[in-house]
Design a protein around this motif. Sequence first.
Motif, PDB file in Angstrom:
ATOM      1  N   THR A  48      28.590  37.622  35.587  1.00 20.00           N
ATOM      2  CA  THR A  48      28.946  36.246  35.934  1.00 20.00           C
ATOM      3  C   THR A  48      30.186  36.255  36.818  1.00 20.00           C
ATOM      4  OG1 THR A  48      28.069  35.439  33.819  1.00 20.00           O
ATOM      5  CG2 THR A  48      29.565  33.977  35.028  1.00 20.00           C
ATOM      6  N   VAL A  49      30.042  35.778  38.034  1.00 18.52           N
ATOM      7  CA  VAL A  49      31.143  35.815  38.995  1.00 18.52           C
ATOM      8  C   VAL A  49      31.999  34.560  38.839  1.00 18.52           C
ATOM      9  CG1 VAL A  49      31.767  36.036  41.422  1.00 18.52           C
ATOM     10  CG2 VAL A  49      29.700  37.133  40.561  1.00 18.52           C
ATOM     11  N   ILE A  50      33.310  34.775  38.740  1.00 15.34           N
ATOM     12  CA  ILE A  50      34.251  33.668  38.575  1.00 15.34           C
ATOM     13  C   ILE A  50      35.266  33.721  39.710  1.00 15.34           C
ATOM     14  CG2 ILE A  50      36.000  32.622  37.092  1.00 15.34           C
ATOM     15  CD1 ILE A  50      33.269  32.480  35.839  1.00 15.34           C
ATOM     16  N   LYS A  51      35.435  32.625  40.412  1.00 12.45           N
ATOM     17  CA  LYS A  51      36.429  32.569  41.485  1.00 12.45           C
ATOM     18  C   LYS A  51      37.809  32.398  40.877  1.00 12.45           C
ATOM     19  CE  LYS A  51      37.751  30.046  45.698  1.00 12.45           C
ATOM     20  NZ  LYS A  51      37.945  31.259  46.522  1.00 12.45           N
ATOM     21  N   GLY A  52      38.743  33.246  41.276  1.00 15.12           N
ATOM     22  CA  GLY A  52      40.095  33.134  40.757  1.00 15.12           C
ATOM     23  C   GLY A  52      40.976  34.252  41.262  1.00 15.12           C
ATOM     24  N   ASP A  53      42.249  34.136  40.962  1.00  9.87           N
ATOM     25  CA  ASP A  53      43.249  35.076  41.456  1.00  9.87           C
ATOM     26  C   ASP A  53      44.391  35.068  40.442  1.00  9.87           C
ATOM     27  OD1 ASP A  53      45.369  36.311  42.830  1.00  9.87           O
ATOM     28  OD2 ASP A  53      44.607  35.645  44.769  1.00  9.87           O
ATOM     29  N   LEU A  54      44.905  36.241  40.104  1.00 13.08           N
ATOM     30  CA  LEU A  54      45.995  36.299  39.124  1.00 13.08           C
ATOM     31  C   LEU A  54      47.248  35.582  39.615  1.00 13.08           C
ATOM     32  CD1 LEU A  54      45.819  39.920  37.625  1.00 13.08           C
ATOM     33  CD2 LEU A  54      44.869  37.793  36.722  1.00 13.08           C
ATOM     34  N   SER A  55      47.374  35.375  40.928  1.00 16.84           N
ATOM     35  CA  SER A  55      48.527  34.627  41.438  1.00 16.84           C
ATOM     36  C   SER A  55      48.342  33.119  41.316  1.00 16.84           C
ATOM     37  CB  SER A  55      48.783  34.998  42.912  1.00 16.84           C
ATOM     38  OG  SER A  55      47.695  34.597  43.728  1.00 16.84           O
ATOM     39  N   ASP A  56      47.152  32.689  40.913  1.00 15.27           N
ATOM     40  CA  ASP A  56      46.835  31.271  40.717  1.00 15.27           C
ATOM     41  C   ASP A  56      46.579  31.052  39.229  1.00 15.27           C
ATOM     42  OD1 ASP A  56      45.801  28.713  40.566  1.00 15.27           O
ATOM     43  OD2 ASP A  56      44.157  29.067  41.979  1.00 15.27           O
ATOM     44  N   VAL A  57      47.614  30.640  38.501  1.00 13.56           N
ATOM     45  CA  VAL A  57      47.510  30.594  37.044  1.00 13.56           C
ATOM     46  C   VAL A  57      46.475  29.575  36.574  1.00 13.56           C
ATOM     47  CG1 VAL A  57      49.359  28.894  36.682  1.00 13.56           C
ATOM     48  CG2 VAL A  57      48.866  30.620  34.919  1.00 13.56           C
ATOM     49  N   ASP A  58      46.258  28.508  37.330  1.00 13.41           N
ATOM     50  CA  ASP A  58      45.245  27.529  36.926  1.00 13.41           C
ATOM     51  C   ASP A  58      43.847  28.145  36.976  1.00 13.41           C
ATOM     52  OD1 ASP A  58      47.042  25.499  36.394  1.00 13.41           O
ATOM     53  OD2 ASP A  58      46.971  24.694  38.430  1.00 13.41           O
ATOM     54  N   SER A  59      43.586  28.977  37.982  1.00 10.37           N
ATOM     55  CA  SER A  59      42.280  29.636  38.051  1.00 10.37           C
ATOM     56  C   SER A  59      42.120  30.649  36.921  1.00 10.37           C
ATOM     57  CB  SER A  59      42.097  30.315  39.408  1.00 10.37           C
ATOM     58  OG  SER A  59      42.877  31.486  39.530  1.00 10.37           O
ATOM     59  N   VAL A  60      43.214  31.279  36.519  1.00  9.85           N
ATOM     60  CA  VAL A  60      43.164  32.226  35.399  1.00  9.85           C
ATOM     61  C   VAL A  60      42.865  31.481  34.100  1.00  9.85           C
ATOM     62  CG1 VAL A  60      44.496  33.879  34.032  1.00  9.85           C
ATOM     63  CG2 VAL A  60      44.689  33.882  36.527  1.00  9.85           C
ATOM     64  N   ASN A  76      48.601  45.909  43.101  1.00 12.13           N
ATOM     65  CA  ASN A  76      49.842  46.415  43.680  1.00 12.13           C
ATOM     66  C   ASN A  76      50.371  45.361  44.643  1.00 12.13           C
ATOM     67  OD1 ASN A  76      50.065  48.873  42.375  1.00 12.13           O
ATOM     68  ND2 ASN A  76      48.874  49.973  43.902  1.00 12.13           N
ATOM     69  N   ALA A  77      51.069  44.403  44.087  1.00 14.49           N
ATOM     70  CA  ALA A  77      51.613  43.296  44.868  1.00 14.49           C
ATOM     71  C   ALA A  77      53.101  43.174  44.551  1.00 14.49           C
ATOM     72  CB  ALA A  77      50.897  41.995  44.513  1.00 14.49           C
ATOM     73  N   ALA A  78      53.822  42.513  45.444  1.00 14.36           N
ATOM     74  CA  ALA A  78      55.256  42.368  45.234  1.00 14.36           C
ATOM     75  C   ALA A  78      55.563  41.614  43.946  1.00 14.36           C
ATOM     76  CB  ALA A  78      55.890  41.660  46.436  1.00 14.36           C
ATOM     77  N   ASP A  79      54.662  40.713  43.541  1.00 12.04           N
ATOM     78  CA  ASP A  79      54.859  39.950  42.309  1.00 12.04           C
ATOM     79  C   ASP A  79      53.922  40.419  41.201  1.00 12.04           C
ATOM     80  OD1 ASP A  79      52.544  39.006  43.474  1.00 12.04           O
ATOM     81  OD2 ASP A  79      52.924  36.902  42.976  1.00 12.04           O
ATOM     82  N   GLU A  80      53.615  41.708  41.176  1.00 13.12           N
ATOM     83  CA  GLU A  80      52.709  42.259  40.160  1.00 13.12           C
ATOM     84  C   GLU A  80      53.150  41.902  38.748  1.00 13.12           C
ATOM     85  OE1 GLU A  80      51.429  46.629  38.319  1.00 13.12           O
ATOM     86  OE2 GLU A  80      52.278  46.517  40.330  1.00 13.12           O
ATOM     87  N   LEU A  81      54.442  42.046  38.461  1.00 15.67           N
ATOM     88  CA  LEU A  81      54.943  41.778  37.113  1.00 15.67           C
ATOM     89  C   LEU A  81      54.707  40.329  36.717  1.00 15.67           C
ATOM     90  CD1 LEU A  81      56.482  42.480  34.538  1.00 15.67           C
ATOM     91  CD2 LEU A  81      58.624  42.130  35.803  1.00 15.67           C
ATOM     92  N   THR A  82      55.024  39.396  37.602  1.00 12.17           N
ATOM     93  CA  THR A  82      54.833  37.980  37.310  1.00 12.17           C
ATOM     94  C   THR A  82      53.358  37.677  37.052  1.00 12.17           C
ATOM     95  OG1 THR A  82      56.752  37.347  38.622  1.00 12.17           O
ATOM     96  CG2 THR A  82      55.109  35.639  38.202  1.00 12.17           C
ATOM     97  N   GLN A  83      52.486  38.209  37.904  1.00 14.28           N
ATOM     98  CA  GLN A  83      51.054  37.952  37.739  1.00 14.28           C
ATOM     99  C   GLN A  83      50.556  38.449  36.384  1.00 14.28           C
ATOM    100  OE1 GLN A  83      48.323  38.811  40.940  1.00 14.28           O
ATOM    101  NE2 GLN A  83      49.911  38.674  42.489  1.00 14.28           N
ATOM    102  N   ALA A  84      50.954  39.648  36.010  1.00 11.10           N
ATOM    103  CA  ALA A  84      50.483  40.227  34.743  1.00 11.10           C
ATOM    104  C   ALA A  84      51.010  39.443  33.548  1.00 11.10           C
ATOM    105  CB  ALA A  84      50.901  41.686  34.653  1.00 11.10           C
TER     106      ALA A  84
END
Length: 296
Positions: A48-60, A76-84
């Motif tokens: 099941t494919v879900i559109k979203g991005d860890l940088s978009d908390v509403d989509s998560v 591997n992003a500059a804001d990796e820690l925040t996203q996780a």
Amino acid sequence: MTILVTGSTGTIGTQVLHFLQSHPQGAGTTVRALTRSPDTARLPAGITVIKGDLSDVDSVRAALKGVSTLFLLAPNAADELTQAMLALNAARDAGVKGIVYLSVFQGEAYADVPHFASKVTVERMTQALGLPATILRPAYFMQNDLRQNDALLGGGVYGMPVGAKGISMVDIRDIGEAAANALLRREHTESPLPGETYELVGPEALTGNDLAALWSKVLARPIKYGGDDLEALEQRLKGFGPAWLAYDMVLMMRRYQGDGAVASASDIARLTGLLGHPPRTYQAFATDTAASWAQA
């Protein structure tokens, strides 16, 4: 019974999806794959494919509705820690009963390497909050050396400056299989399991000279080690990504050269238990790779 896989279209995410689908316990389990581009994502049938991005908390948050187990791979992003950290908080709020987080081998020791340090901080968050998490700590990926084809075949050189201390490189297939096993074990329990940690490593520690000798044997031609030049590595990496990421990778390689990243016998034995077989060897990876190059 629903598992959400982040990083689903990347190197590791595709392996996780493959092993979830082929696992005997995977039947009857809904697997969702989070991706920024669902229209172009090439995913196995039945996912099941879900559109979203860890940088978009509403989509998560939306993707986590009805999810019982989460595979968390932060980019591997500059804001990796925040996203996780935001993803873990959203998972806790959603009542997820099991988490499998992809960290890094020897992250605690490499405090000066940014993407290692961020992963260690995420591990500490899971521990401090008592989150029901399996922490997987992979070493350097064997498949990173697929980029060595031109240097090996054209120049007779193994060009990654890994140094002389040794690295217990891991096959990405073992990462995917270990993650799938951990996810399904957590998925098929009624109550959350306690936290646990596995080092994802290969069965031998290899130096630059070891790797050159191994490729010489597999390719049946002389291969030499290209040396420890980190400035040249940084310039090459800048051709494929941002300067900050190139420097981050150089800092990692500097620590590999200075300290190595060698697994213990107990690390290997524990991983063998999770996989149900010994971890794959570099020679097996190199042999498979050489055969595919020959066919191409």
